[in-house]
Scaffold this motif. Structure first.
Motif, PDB file in Angstrom:
ATOM      1  N   PHE A  20      -5.929  -9.987  11.755  1.00  0.00           N
ATOM      2  CA  PHE A  20      -5.236 -10.783  11.099  1.00  0.00           C
ATOM      3  C   PHE A  20      -4.303  -9.964   9.289  1.00  0.00           C
ATOM      4  CE2 PHE A  20      -6.500 -14.923  12.581  1.00  0.00           C
ATOM      5  CZ  PHE A  20      -5.210 -15.673  13.081  1.00  0.00           C
ATOM      6  N   THR A  24      -0.815  -8.722   9.087  1.00  0.00           N
ATOM      7  CA  THR A  24       0.259  -9.119   7.089  1.00  0.00           C
ATOM      8  C   THR A  24       0.270  -7.921   6.990  1.00  0.00           C
ATOM      9  OG1 THR A  24      -2.334 -10.935   6.977  1.00  0.00           O
ATOM     10  CG2 THR A  24      -0.824 -10.190   5.258  1.00  0.00           C
TER      11      THR A  24
ATOM     12  N   THR B  58     -13.112 -19.584   7.733  1.00  0.00           N
ATOM     13  CA  THR B  58     -12.575 -18.018   7.370  1.00  0.00           C
ATOM     14  C   THR B  58     -11.253 -17.311   8.592  1.00  0.00           C
ATOM     15  OG1 THR B  58     -14.904 -17.434   7.027  1.00  0.00           O
ATOM     16  CG2 THR B  58     -13.645 -15.131   7.359  1.00  0.00           C
ATOM     17  N   ILE B  59     -11.368 -17.593   9.312  1.00  0.00           N
ATOM     18  CA  ILE B  59     -10.184 -17.798  10.193  1.00  0.00           C
ATOM     19  C   ILE B  59      -9.007 -17.925   9.925  1.00  0.00           C
ATOM     20  CG2 ILE B  59      -9.843 -17.142  13.183  1.00  0.00           C
ATOM     21  CD1 ILE B  59     -12.244 -15.470  11.811  1.00  0.00           C
ATOM     22  N   ALA B  62      -7.459 -16.328   7.360  1.00  0.00           N
ATOM     23  CA  ALA B  62      -6.696 -15.568   7.255  1.00  0.00           C
ATOM     24  C   ALA B  62      -6.131 -15.934   8.301  1.00  0.00           C
ATOM     25  CB  ALA B  62      -7.766 -14.683   8.146  1.00  0.00           C
ATOM     26  N   ALA B  63      -5.737 -16.872   8.504  1.00  0.00           N
ATOM     27  CA  ALA B  63      -4.232 -16.682   9.538  1.00  0.00           C
ATOM     28  C   ALA B  63      -3.102 -17.334   8.934  1.00  0.00           C
ATOM     29  CB  ALA B  63      -4.607 -17.668  10.712  1.00  0.00           C
ATOM     30  N   VAL B  65      -3.178 -16.418   5.215  1.00  0.00           N
ATOM     31  CA  VAL B  65      -2.770 -15.209   4.532  1.00  0.00           C
ATOM     32  C   VAL B  65      -1.713 -14.423   5.300  1.00  0.00           C
ATOM     33  CG1 VAL B  65      -2.814 -12.885   3.829  1.00  0.00           C
ATOM     34  CG2 VAL B  65      -4.209 -15.001   3.550  1.00  0.00           C
ATOM     35  N   ALA B  66      -1.792 -14.420   6.874  1.00  0.00           N
ATOM     36  CA  ALA B  66      -0.555 -13.708   7.707  1.00  0.00           C
ATOM     37  C   ALA B  66       0.175 -14.269   8.120  1.00  0.00           C
ATOM     38  CB  ALA B  66      -1.441 -13.335   9.035  1.00  0.00           C
ATOM     39  N   SER B  74      -0.248 -18.236   0.685  1.00  0.00           N
ATOM     40  CA  SER B  74      -1.364 -16.837   1.115  1.00  0.00           C
ATOM     41  C   SER B  74      -2.274 -16.320  -0.012  1.00  0.00           C
ATOM     42  CB  SER B  74      -0.170 -16.048   1.274  1.00  0.00           C
ATOM     43  OG  SER B  74       0.355 -15.737   2.285  1.00  0.00           O
ATOM     44  N   ALA B  75      -2.276 -16.507  -1.024  1.00  0.00           N
ATOM     45  CA  ALA B  75      -3.132 -16.166  -2.281  1.00  0.00           C
ATOM     46  C   ALA B  75      -4.549 -17.642  -1.298  1.00  0.00           C
ATOM     47  CB  ALA B  75      -2.666 -16.573  -3.454  1.00  0.00           C
ATOM     48  N   LEU B  78      -6.141 -16.947   1.337  1.00  0.00           N
ATOM     49  CA  LEU B  78      -7.404 -15.232   1.051  1.00  0.00           C
ATOM     50  C   LEU B  78      -8.435 -15.796   0.189  1.00  0.00           C
ATOM     51  CD1 LEU B  78      -7.289 -12.389   1.192  1.00  0.00           C
ATOM     52  CD2 LEU B  78      -5.925 -12.157  -0.862  1.00  0.00           C
ATOM     53  N   ALA B  81     -10.668 -17.377   3.050  1.00  0.00           N
ATOM     54  CA  ALA B  81     -11.139 -15.904   3.847  1.00  0.00           C
ATOM     55  C   ALA B  81     -12.260 -15.326   3.273  1.00  0.00           C
ATOM     56  CB  ALA B  81      -9.213 -15.005   4.745  1.00  0.00           C
ATOM     57  N   LEU B  82     -12.548 -15.384   1.804  1.00  0.00           N
ATOM     58  CA  LEU B  82     -13.367 -14.474   1.006  1.00  0.00           C
ATOM     59  C   LEU B  82     -14.413 -15.206   1.009  1.00  0.00           C
ATOM     60  CD1 LEU B  82     -10.573 -12.958  -1.496  1.00  0.00           C
ATOM     61  CD2 LEU B  82     -11.986 -12.236   0.573  1.00  0.00           C
ATOM     62  N   TYR B 105     -14.540 -10.087  -5.938  1.00  0.00           N
ATOM     63  CA  TYR B 105     -13.740 -11.261  -4.741  1.00  0.00           C
ATOM     64  C   TYR B 105     -12.860 -11.704  -5.471  1.00  0.00           C
ATOM     65  CZ  TYR B 105     -12.880  -7.646  -1.122  1.00  0.00           C
ATOM     66  OH  TYR B 105     -12.443  -5.991   0.068  1.00  0.00           O
ATOM     67  N   ILE B 113      -4.971 -10.476  -8.022  1.00  0.00           N
ATOM     68  CA  ILE B 113      -3.297 -10.256  -7.270  1.00  0.00           C
ATOM     69  C   ILE B 113      -2.624 -12.246  -7.808  1.00  0.00           C
ATOM     70  CG2 ILE B 113      -3.068 -11.915  -4.955  1.00  0.00           C
ATOM     71  CD1 ILE B 113      -4.792  -9.757  -3.913  1.00  0.00           C
TER      72      ILE B 113
END
Lengths: 104, 210
Positions: A20, A24, B58-59, B62-63, B65-66, B74-75, B78, B81-82, B105, B113
């Motif tokens: 991912f 991105t 988590t996944i 991440a998805a 974000v992408a 997206s933030a 993230l 995910a973190l 993080y 960010i």
């Protein structure tokens, strides 16, 4: 069938995080989005380090490596975002397609 | 017109390459007799269920974000995910790394960010602030990388050993930093100092001499 968690489970999570993050980085126009992808990639690597440390090597060497990765990720984020701000001041946008000059 | 045709044929060739590659990988994966490792099929305890929930968080983050069109979403992805990755560290008896992940993080990088997002976007037009290009190429990249990595991970016979019992590791890591890894530790502090100075130099307003 749900099996008991093992090394493979953590490695799959790390691989998906990496994928991912790669997607991105490859598809974002927004420079901040690209930096988020880099953070995802680093996290995927970190999950792998800590998982191998627990299931294969033992000790704490993998955890120490993960800590160094976290430190360098923080440094990378600070410098990267400073660069993004400088690009924004110069080009008035952070679309990575338009940042194509080395200097004004 | 010509460039459109060229682009189309290039994408066609790329798609064909990915399909051929995936087919080849599938044959490679299926041909050797799949030897399941230890694969202890015990009853799914609370720990296992918790692991699957955290891995799913988590996944999914991440998805997000992408795939999200909105940089603020997206933030948030993230953040998920973190947090999920940090909680997975707890399963791996890495308590210090988990807390460090939380502090650095989520407390540092994510806030940084978000600051950059707020400083560089017109929030009123937030819908167009995270456009992505080449979603077809991105999908190609994703479906050509993920199966390969997962196949490698699941098919390799890793040298498994019985994992040690969960125990606090902070004292071990602290001793290691001041004895075995003293030089990398000091180099890391130098790197952080250089980063501090460099970020300020890069981000400040240019003062023209004339």
């Amino acid at each position: 069938m749900i099996t008991s968690i093992s090394l493979t489970h953590f490695l799959v999570v790390g691989a998906l995080l990496f994928t991912f993050g790669l997607v991105t980085v490859a598809t974002r126009r927004n420079a901040v989005g690209v930096l988020m992808g880099v953070e995802l990639i680093l996290n995927g690597a970190n999950v792998n380090f800590v998982a191998f440390n627990h299931y294969v090597t033992g000790g704490v060497s993998g955890q120490v490596f993960a800590l160094f990765v976290i430190v360098l990720a923080a440094a990378e984020a600070a410098v990267g975002l400073a660069i993004v701000l400088a690009i924004f001041q110069t080009f008035k946008t952070i679309d990575v397609r338009f940042a194509d000059l080395m200097r004004e | 017109m010509k460039t459109t045709a060229g682009k189309l044929s290039a994408w066609f060739v790329a798609t064909l390459l990915v399909v051929v590659f995936l087919g080849y990988m599938t044959t490679q994966v299926i041909q050797p007799a799949y030897v399941p490792g230890v694969a202890s099929t015990g009853p799914a305890g609370l720990t296992d269920v918790l692991f699957y929930v955290l891995a799913a968080v988590t996944i999914a983050g991440a998805a997000g974000v992408a795939l999200s069109r909105n940089i603020l979403y997206s933030a948030v992805g993230l953040l998920m995910a973190l947090l999920g990755a940090g909680s997975l560290y707890v399963f791996l008896s890495a308590d210090f790394v988990a807390v460090t992940q939380l502090l650095i993080y989520i407390g540092g990088v994510l806030v940084l960010i978000l600051f950059a997002v707020m400083l560089t976007n017109r929030i009123t037009e937030v819908n167009v602030s995270n456009t992505s290009f080449g979603s077809f190429g991105g999908a190609l990249l994703g479906i050509s990388v993920a199966p390969v990595l997962i196949a490698v991970v699941t098919l390799t016979p890793w040298p498994a050993r019985a994992p040690a019992a969960l125990a606090p590791t902070t004292a071990l890591i602290g001793n290691g930093f001041l004895t075995k890894w003293l030089l990398p530790f000091e180099v890391a502090s130098l790197v952080l100092l250089a980063t501090l100075v460099g970020a300020v130099v890069i981000a400040r307003k240019e003062i023209k001499a004339d």
